[in-house]
Design a protein around this motif. Structure first.
Motif, mmCIF file in Angstrom:
data_model
loop_
_atom_site.group_PDB
_atom_site.id
_atom_site.type_symbol
_atom_site.label_atom_id
_atom_site.label_comp_id
_atom_site.label_asym_id
_atom_site.label_seq_id
_atom_site.Cartn_x
_atom_site.Cartn_y
_atom_site.Cartn_z
ATOM 1 N N THR A 295 -10.797 4.817 -8.787
ATOM 2 C CA THR A 295 -10.181 5.093 -7.484
ATOM 3 C C THR A 295 -10.639 4.086 -6.430
ATOM 4 N N GLU A 296 -11.892 3.654 -6.509
ATOM 5 C CA GLU A 296 -12.377 2.614 -5.577
ATOM 6 C C GLU A 296 -11.585 1.324 -5.771
ATOM 7 N N ALA A 297 -11.355 0.966 -7.024
ATOM 8 C CA ALA A 297 -10.612 -0.264 -7.319
ATOM 9 C C ALA A 297 -9.163 -0.157 -6.850
ATOM 10 N N LEU A 298 -8.534 1.002 -7.089
ATOM 11 C CA LEU A 298 -7.144 1.187 -6.667
ATOM 12 C C LEU A 298 -7.029 1.152 -5.146
ATOM 13 N N THR A 299 -8.012 1.722 -4.461
ATOM 14 C CA THR A 299 -8.035 1.674 -2.996
ATOM 15 C C THR A 299 -8.145 0.226 -2.526
ATOM 16 N N GLU A 300 -9.021 -0.516 -3.178
ATOM 17 C CA GLU A 300 -9.217 -1.937 -2.849
ATOM 18 C C GLU A 300 -7.927 -2.724 -3.050
ATOM 19 N N LEU A 301 -7.177 -2.351 -4.078
ATOM 20 C CA LEU A 301 -5.924 -3.041 -4.384
ATOM 21 C C LEU A 301 -4.762 -2.554 -3.520
ATOM 22 N N GLY A 302 -5.011 -1.541 -2.692
ATOM 23 C CA GLY A 302 -3.970 -1.023 -1.811
ATOM 24 C C GLY A 302 -2.931 -0.189 -2.523
ATOM 25 N N MET A 303 -3.308 0.395 -3.668
ATOM 26 C CA MET A 303 -2.360 1.203 -4.433
ATOM 27 C C MET A 303 -2.449 2.668 -4.007
ATOM 28 N N SER A 304 -1.304 3.343 -3.982
ATOM 29 C CA SER A 304 -1.240 4.749 -3.584
ATOM 30 C C SER A 304 -1.504 5.627 -4.800
ATOM 31 N N PHE A 305 -2.382 6.638 -4.636
ATOM 32 C CA PHE A 305 -2.725 7.508 -5.758
ATOM 33 C C PHE A 305 -3.283 8.827 -5.236
ATOM 34 N N ILE A 306 -3.332 9.824 -6.137
ATOM 35 C CA ILE A 306 -4.071 11.065 -5.885
ATOM 36 C C ILE A 306 -4.884 11.373 -7.139
ATOM 37 N N GLY A 307 -5.765 12.378 -7.056
ATOM 38 C CA GLY A 307 -6.568 12.763 -8.206
ATOM 39 C C GLY A 307 -7.850 11.960 -8.292
ATOM 40 N N GLY A 308 -8.612 12.248 -9.348
ATOM 41 C CA GLY A 308 -9.836 11.509 -9.602
ATOM 42 C C GLY A 308 -11.088 12.133 -9.024
ATOM 43 N N GLU A 309 -10.966 12.897 -7.939
ATOM 44 C CA GLU A 309 -12.151 13.474 -7.307
ATOM 45 C C GLU A 309 -12.636 14.720 -8.047
ATOM 46 N N HIS A 310 -11.723 15.618 -8.360
ATOM 47 C CA HIS A 310 -12.075 16.853 -9.060
ATOM 48 C C HIS A 310 -11.351 16.929 -10.401
ATOM 49 N N SER A 311 -11.029 15.792 -10.940
ATOM 50 C CA SER A 311 -10.229 15.740 -12.159
ATOM 51 C C SER A 311 -10.478 14.421 -12.885
ATOM 52 N N PRO A 312 -10.312 14.408 -14.200
ATOM 53 C CA PRO A 312 -10.434 13.151 -14.936
ATOM 54 C C PRO A 312 -9.170 12.293 -14.851
ATOM 55 N N TYR A 313 -8.132 12.805 -14.168
ATOM 56 C CA TYR A 313 -6.864 12.096 -14.107
ATOM 57 C C TYR A 313 -6.605 11.491 -12.728
ATOM 58 N N ILE A 314 -6.027 10.297 -12.764
ATOM 59 C CA ILE A 314 -5.635 9.593 -11.539
ATOM 60 C C ILE A 314 -4.136 9.325 -11.640
ATOM 61 N N TRP A 315 -3.415 9.747 -10.626
ATOM 62 C CA TRP A 315 -1.955 9.691 -10.603
ATOM 63 C C TRP A 315 -1.563 8.640 -9.562
ATOM 64 N N LEU A 316 -1.106 7.486 -10.036
ATOM 65 C CA LEU A 316 -0.849 6.387 -9.116
ATOM 66 C C LEU A 316 0.617 5.991 -9.086
ATOM 67 N N MET A 317 1.011 5.412 -7.963
ATOM 68 C CA MET A 317 2.380 4.947 -7.809
ATOM 69 C C MET A 317 2.503 3.589 -8.493
ATOM 70 N N CYS A 318 3.570 3.418 -9.256
ATOM 71 C CA CYS A 318 3.772 2.166 -9.976
ATOM 72 C C CYS A 318 3.982 0.991 -9.013
ATOM 73 N N LYS A 319 3.778 -0.175 -9.553
ATOM 74 C CA LYS A 319 4.032 -1.395 -8.788
ATOM 75 C C LYS A 319 5.462 -1.372 -8.273
ATOM 76 N N SER A 320 5.647 -1.826 -7.063
ATOM 77 C CA SER A 320 6.932 -1.738 -6.362
ATOM 78 C C SER A 320 8.132 -2.094 -7.232
ATOM 79 N N GLY A 321 9.071 -1.150 -7.289
ATOM 80 C CA GLY A 321 10.337 -1.396 -7.990
ATOM 81 C C GLY A 321 10.301 -1.100 -9.479
ATOM 82 N N MET A 322 9.137 -0.821 -10.025
ATOM 83 C CA MET A 322 9.038 -0.592 -11.468
ATOM 84 C C MET A 322 9.207 0.883 -11.814
#
Length: 392
Positions: free
Chosen positions: A312-339
């Protein structure tokens, strides 16, 4: 002879089978490439010492006439059900040992529980969702209504009284999104179920990942839930039992349909179609709930949570939108634009040699999203992060 034609309505292949096939084709064409797998939610840390010790001791017992065990008690051995009841009590929740049914995992029971319900029930399922909820109801030809889980509601849909439902699936922490319901939000669901005379099938497989005491780890922490909810728990992610197979389901005595207690129906179903979890496995499971076992599995859970924090730290650094990871083993992120989800899957596999799970495999609202799992070795997670950053 006739087949159950409802099976023909299912997707041609189970989501994770499709992923495995694609990865196998890629590795065959690229044998020298190191593929990092952050897709399927399988654990990588070994069973803790308390569990393996119990396995060895129980195995020895089975080789001695005086301690040999044949068929076990129908709901599971009392020593395990008692420890599970005490575990609930440790989280300020009262569950009687006689309300607990030991099983070979939450996935099995989430499908099998449908045996005690008529096919003429309307099922309310969140979208996106763990595919088993949907597929098992398609197999039974039940009417399925979907509730919208999306960015606007933080992937935590709430009840709509304009919708009538008989069976409601909830999962918190959620698979695939990692979102967690608050006590107030679950109270709304309990009130809705009671008002509609409906039942909640509550999947608490990831409860051990919740680190905030204000968040509910069991639906029975909510007033009224024992009159409208069945809870399913798994030791797969809690203690690494994905290959050892053990879980438990709670069916409260208060839970009724008219004058019929669902507890008695589930007991009848299990005694007819299930011979129980092996004694050796139940002894190993009981070791999880000892002070020693709790400390050891906590270390493994923290290991995975640290993996999630790095991702989640890396995704934040990359400016990617996501939820999860704090109280879960899963991270749900938005795909690269248009994909699309599968395009992003192919992109990560081909360009970074990373395997994740396309969000569209969890439902239409998963399109454009992607699931990463924190189950993995630290060096693999760190290498995946380097590769993600190199894509920028």
């Amino acid at each position: 002879m006739k087949i159950n034609e409802n099976y023909l309505k299912l997707e041609q292949s189970y989501l994770f089978s499709t992923i495995a096939k694609k990865v196998a084709e890629f590795t065959k064409q690229n044998p020298d490439v190191r593929v990092i797998r952050l897709g399927i939610g399988d654990v990588t840390r070994p069973l803790c010492p308390a569990v393996t010790k119990a396995l060895h001791e129980a195995t020895d017992e089975m080789g001695i006439k005086e301690t040999f065990k044949g068929y076990g008690p129908e709901q599971g051995y009392a020593f395990l059900r008692q420890t599970i009841s005490e575990y609930y009590k440790g989280h300020h929740t009262e569950v009687s040992e006689d309300e607990i049914f030991v099983s070979d995992g939450a996935k099995s029971d989430l499908g099998n529980i449908l045996d005690i319900f008529d096919a003429d029930n309307t099922v309310l399922i969140p979208d996106p969702v763990y595919p088993v909820y949907v597929d098992t109801n398609i197999m039974a030809n039940r009417t399925i209504c979907y509730m919208e889980a999306n960015k606007d509601n933080n992937f935590l849909p709430m009840p709509d009284y304009a919708v009538d439902a008989d069976i409601i699936y909830l999962c918190s922490p959620n698979n695939p999104t990692g979102a967690v319901y608050s006590k107030d939000q679950l109270k709304e669901w309990v009130d809705y179920a009671l008002a509609k005379n409906a039942i909640i099938l509550f999947d608490a497989a990831y409860e051990a990942f919740i680190g905030d005491e204000t968040l509910p780890r069991s639906i029975y922490q909510i007033e009224g839930a024992k009159k409208c909810a069945i809870e399913f728990c798994s030791l797969s992610k809690t203690a690494g039992f994905t290959g050892t197979r053990c879980g438990y389901t709670v069916v409260p005595f208060e839970l009724k349909c008219g004058d019929v207690a669902l507890h008695s129906l589930w007991l009848r179903r299990q005694t007819t179609k299930f011979n129980g979890v092996p004694y050796i496995i139940q002894k190993a499971a009981a070791a999880i709930f000892t002070p020693e076992g709790q400390q050891q599995i906590k270390e493994n859970i923290e290991y995975y949570k640290q993996n999630a924090a790095l991702l989640t730290e890396a995704l934040t650094e990359l400016g990617m939108s996501f939820i999860g990871g704090e109280h879960s083993p899963y991270i749900w992120l938005m795909c690269k634009s248009g994909m699309t989800s599968w395009e992003y899957f192919e992109y990560l596999l081909q360009e970074a040699h990373i395997v994740g799970t396309p969000g569209s495999g969890f439902g239409k609202n998963g399109e454009g999203y992607f699931r990463l799992t924190a189950f993995g070795e630290r060096e693999d997670v760190e290498e995946a992060i380097k590769r993600l950053k190199a894509l920028k």
